[in-house]
Scaffold this active site. Structure first.
Site, short mmCIF file in Angstrom:
data_model
loop_
_atom_site.label_atom_id
_atom_site.label_comp_id
_atom_site.label_asym_id
_atom_site.label_seq_id
_atom_site.Cartn_x
_atom_site.Cartn_y
_atom_site.Cartn_z
N SER A 102 47.20 39.77 50.89
CA SER A 102 48.55 40.29 51.11
C SER A 102 48.81 41.41 50.09
CB SER A 102 49.57 39.16 51.02
OG SER A 102 50.82 39.57 51.53
N LYS A 154 77.71 40.49 55.18
CA LYS A 154 77.41 40.25 53.79
C LYS A 154 76.81 38.86 53.53
CE LYS A 154 77.27 41.90 49.65
NZ LYS A 154 76.36 43.00 49.35
#
Length: 293
Positions: A102, A154
């Site tokens: 990764s 949010k």
């Protein structure tokens, strides 16, 4: 004085050994803290600068042992290595140890050559995001979740609220953007060497170093010392570039050791078993576990 004396020796004894600086990059890639440093641009910038500043070194070796982590920090380190390599006109050779997967593989492709142990874990070209949902748990505990925001999104992906399909769609789009960036780097650095199709390599799967060489993810199999001596001569010397712990660390460690070995029991617990430390250990363990390590 040594240099002056060498001029009187036969030529074969006058030759200076080839020095190859080595920068080790170990562990999950993340922004750390004073209590638990992580592998990040900030933590390796000094080492990279020192390594590339050794004038007579023909190359810099990067030893990688990482299961990945932050895509931002991975790319920042990658970019810094390539910037210094071009600026100092030096070859970069990446060495994969237990894992270069990764984000760890993103670090590896900063090298002009990638060398892996036959049993190294390489690849895992993909992006992952995970979390937990605690909606049912807080209901059973009789806890009411109260969130106040300015901005309709949010509180996106709040683990204490039911999963929202729109939020999931947004997250998937974000992951795809990150994935494309990763794939572009691999294409640019390894494109002409890859022997498998992208739909086989760019799946998040990982392989051994032996299979990685077959697929073009790595160039050679071997170990650092043997490979560099074969490439630059038997007199090649490896110079490990140590990280500078910083001024604060000089005072921090004795205090932590004292707390761990004696002193107030609360201090001993805080030194070794802080909530942040436990969480970080669990996150680190999860990253390695994805590779079966």
């Amino acid at each position: 004085m040594k240099k002056k004396l060498k001029q009187f020796l036969p030529e074969k004894y006058r030759k200076e050994p080839t020095i190859i600086p080595v920068v080790r990059m170990t562990g999950p890639i993340m922004v750390g803290s004073q209590m638990r440093p992580g592998l990040s641009m900030a933590s390796v910038a000094g080492q990279l600068h020192k390594a590339f500043s050794i004038k007579d070194a023909p190359a810099v070796a990067i030893a990688i042992n990482s299961p990945g982590g932050s895509p931002v920090q991975s790319r920042l380190i990658y970019e810094r290595i390539r910037q210094l390599a071009e600026e100092k006109d030096k070859k970069v050779i990446s060495f994969c140890e237990d894992a270069a997967a990764s984000g760890g593989y993103m670090l590896a492709i900063a090298g002009d050559e990638i060398v892996a142990d036959p049993s190294s874990i390489v690849g895992s070209i993909g992006v992952v995001s995970g979390g937990f949902g605690f909606v049912n748990a807080i209901e059973k505990l009789g806890v009411e979740r109260r969130v106040y925001t300015a901005g309709t999104q949010k509180a996106m992906l709040d683990p204490f609220k039911p999963e929202n399909p729109d939020h999931t769609k947004h997250l998937n789009a974000l992951l795809e953007d990150l994935f494309e960036t990763f794939k572009d780097l691999v294409r640019n650095r390894r494109g002409d060497k890859l022997t498998k199709e992208e739909d086989e390599l760019f799946t998040g799967a990982f392989w051994t170093g032996k299979k990685g060489k077959e697929y073009g993810l790595v160039d050679e199999l071997g170990d650092m010392s043997g490979y560099l001596k074969q490439k630059y001569g038997e007199d090649t010397k490896l110079k490990l570039i140590a990280s500078g712990g910083g001024l604060f660390s000089r005072f921090r460690m004795p205090g932590m050791m004292m707390a761990a070995q004696g002193g107030d029991p609360i201090d001993r617990i805080a030194a070794g078993l802080s909530a942040d430390s436990i969480l970080a250990s669990l996150e680190e363990r999860a990253l390695w576990s994805r590779l079966g390590l």
